[in-house]
Motif scaffolding. Structure first.
Motif, PDB file in Angstrom:
ATOM      1  N   ILE A 120       1.581  -1.278  -0.052  1.00 55.02           N
ATOM      2  CA  ILE A 120      -0.232  -0.268   0.011  1.00 55.02           C
ATOM      3  C   ILE A 120       1.069   1.232  -0.148  1.00 55.02           C
ATOM      4  O   ILE A 120       1.770   1.529   0.809  1.00 55.02           O
ATOM      5  CB  ILE A 120      -0.756   0.220   0.954  1.00 55.02           C
ATOM      6  N   ALA A 157      -2.528  -0.610  -4.482  1.00 55.43           N
ATOM      7  CA  ALA A 157      -3.427   0.267  -3.732  1.00 55.43           C
ATOM      8  C   ALA A 157      -2.702   0.768  -2.628  1.00 55.43           C
ATOM      9  O   ALA A 157      -1.402   1.470  -2.520  1.00 55.43           O
ATOM     10  CB  ALA A 157      -3.558  -1.244  -2.231  1.00 55.43           C
ATOM     11  N   ILE A 158      -3.819   2.434  -3.085  1.00 55.32           N
ATOM     12  CA  ILE A 158      -3.683   3.513  -2.644  1.00 55.32           C
ATOM     13  C   ILE A 158      -4.473   3.617  -1.865  1.00 55.32           C
ATOM     14  O   ILE A 158      -5.393   4.335  -1.743  1.00 55.32           O
ATOM     15  CB  ILE A 158      -3.025   4.579  -3.553  1.00 55.32           C
ATOM     16  N   VAL A 165      -6.247  -1.408  -9.793  1.00 56.04           N
ATOM     17  CA  VAL A 165      -5.706  -0.984  -8.433  1.00 56.04           C
ATOM     18  C   VAL A 165      -7.080   0.210  -7.576  1.00 56.04           C
ATOM     19  O   VAL A 165      -7.931   0.263  -7.641  1.00 56.04           O
ATOM     20  CB  VAL A 165      -4.877   0.825  -9.445  1.00 56.04           C
ATOM     21  N   ALA A 166      -6.687  -0.558  -6.528  1.00 66.61           N
ATOM     22  CA  ALA A 166      -8.030   0.108  -5.477  1.00 66.61           C
ATOM     23  C   ALA A 166      -7.237   1.427  -4.169  1.00 66.61           C
ATOM     24  O   ALA A 166      -5.983   1.249  -4.149  1.00 66.61           O
ATOM     25  CB  ALA A 166      -7.524  -1.220  -4.152  1.00 66.61           C
ATOM     26  N   VAL A 167      -8.091   1.972  -4.604  1.00 67.67           N
ATOM     27  CA  VAL A 167      -8.169   3.470  -4.000  1.00 67.67           C
ATOM     28  C   VAL A 167      -9.254   3.831  -2.757  1.00 67.67           C
ATOM     29  O   VAL A 167     -10.263   3.610  -3.479  1.00 67.67           O
ATOM     30  CB  VAL A 167      -8.178   4.659  -5.163  1.00 67.67           C
TER      31      VAL A 167
END
Lengths: 208, 208
Positions: free
Chosen positions: A148, A172-173, A187-189
DNA sequence: TAGATTGTTAATCGATTAACAATC
DNA sequence: TAGATTGTTAATCGATTAACAATC
């Protein structure tokens, strides 16, 4: 047990269940029914059972839920049973504050490194976490397995850095910049828009 | 124009509209249709029109919306047309970071004072904001008109201080403590549960 | 076993989207 | 005026709550 098609609303509630279960544990309570939990959490018992049953039958008819077991299971669902390795982009006030959230360590989060563009910060440590130059970002990511990335820099920079992060394989951000980040679909934000949160509060206050 | 029965979902979206309109303004765009805004924001045009019409007809058929006018109107709805005076409880890392969010000043938020129980901090200034002893809280509130209190202290303390705040007449709390605050019905609370946000991200990452 | 409480289906409620008449 | 786009009603979709049979 089927984890596809879990709504965002449920995901948002899971950590809250987790927090209440932790509290119950610390109070030495070993078992709880959806009805009792419902009273504590101010949500319906129906919703609790419905939510949990998206992931499996964790309870026992006539008995309720074992606090510790349910706590562990929700932890697994949330991915807290493994260490999530984080980096921070931005060693400003907010980055420093997040670096100090050491209790994350207890919950499966570990801050490994901080990146900043200010040469006077590079080489120092913030709450015992090393600060590297933002120029070293790609090199660092190719050598370290990071899960992350946390962004606490101004929005223009944030968009550029997000691109660099995802190009380097970050999936992941945790975004604190005042903007939406355009990232690939895989990509998970998670956005924490503090000023928007404050504006919501202003609205509520005005309309109370 | 009727502001009763506005759902929480809409309130959450209003600051986001506000942010995009600000961006449009800074790009020099004077007029926008719900269709164009929809593309930028990745929401349906229908939702935009539906949301806005809860507060009044801000657009013009065949033309769209005047960016600046809509921006100002949403600002008014959010209560940003007046100064919201804030205090911070807790001069730790997070409190310090929030004190530095000076851009809040541009948007109608003004941090007036910080309270801490650490004697070594009392009497100092954090980003030019004076730090008082938490013992002076009630006295300060009786002499100063404060709209919002921000809580960035551990949960046990947070619950106690929230009680003191509401007893002293505070009607809005921005809560960063890892707990739900039991407050009277006429008090607005906006929670920023950072660890829960991070857990949600962990879940999303795991299930991508 | 009897009582309690879950797991799950069905009913309700609310929010989002679609459609289109009104109108600038 | 003709074209475009809103404001608003109706249709759809999804999420929450209620109910109850299953079962510990």
């Amino acid at each position: 047990m089927n984890e596809i098609n879990i709504s965002k609303a449920i995901i948002r509630r899971l950590p809250r269940y987790y927090r209440y279960l932790e509290e119950l544990k610390s109070e030495g309570i070993e078992r709880i029914s959806s009805g009792e939990l419902s009273e504590r959490m101010k949500v319906t018992a129906s919703q609790i059972r419905q939510d949990l049953n998206h992931f499996g039958g964790f309870g026992q008819q006539g008995y309720g839920y074992k606090v510790n077991y349910l706590y562990e299971e929700i932890g697994k669902i949330l991915g807290l049973d493994r260490v999530n390795r984080l980096i921070l982009i931005g060693a400003g006030n907010l980055g420093t504050a997040l670096a100090n959230y050491t209790n994350y360590r207890n919950r499966g989060f570990m801050i490994e490194a901080i990146f900043d563009r200010d040469p006077s910060k590079v080489g120092t440590r913030v709450h015992d976490i090393p600060v590297y130059s933002i120029d070293e970002l790609e090199a660092y990511l190719s050598e370290n397995s990071i899960d992350i990335a946390t962004i606490t820099i101004p929005k223009e920079e944030a968009v550029k850095v997000a691109k660099r992060l995802t190009d380097a394989g970050i999936r992941a951000i945790w975004n604190f910049a005042h903007t939406d980040l355009p990232v690939p679909d895989d990509v998970a934000v998670e956005n924490v828009h503090l000023s928007e949160s404050l504006m919501s509060l202003s609205y509520k206050l005005k309309n109370m």
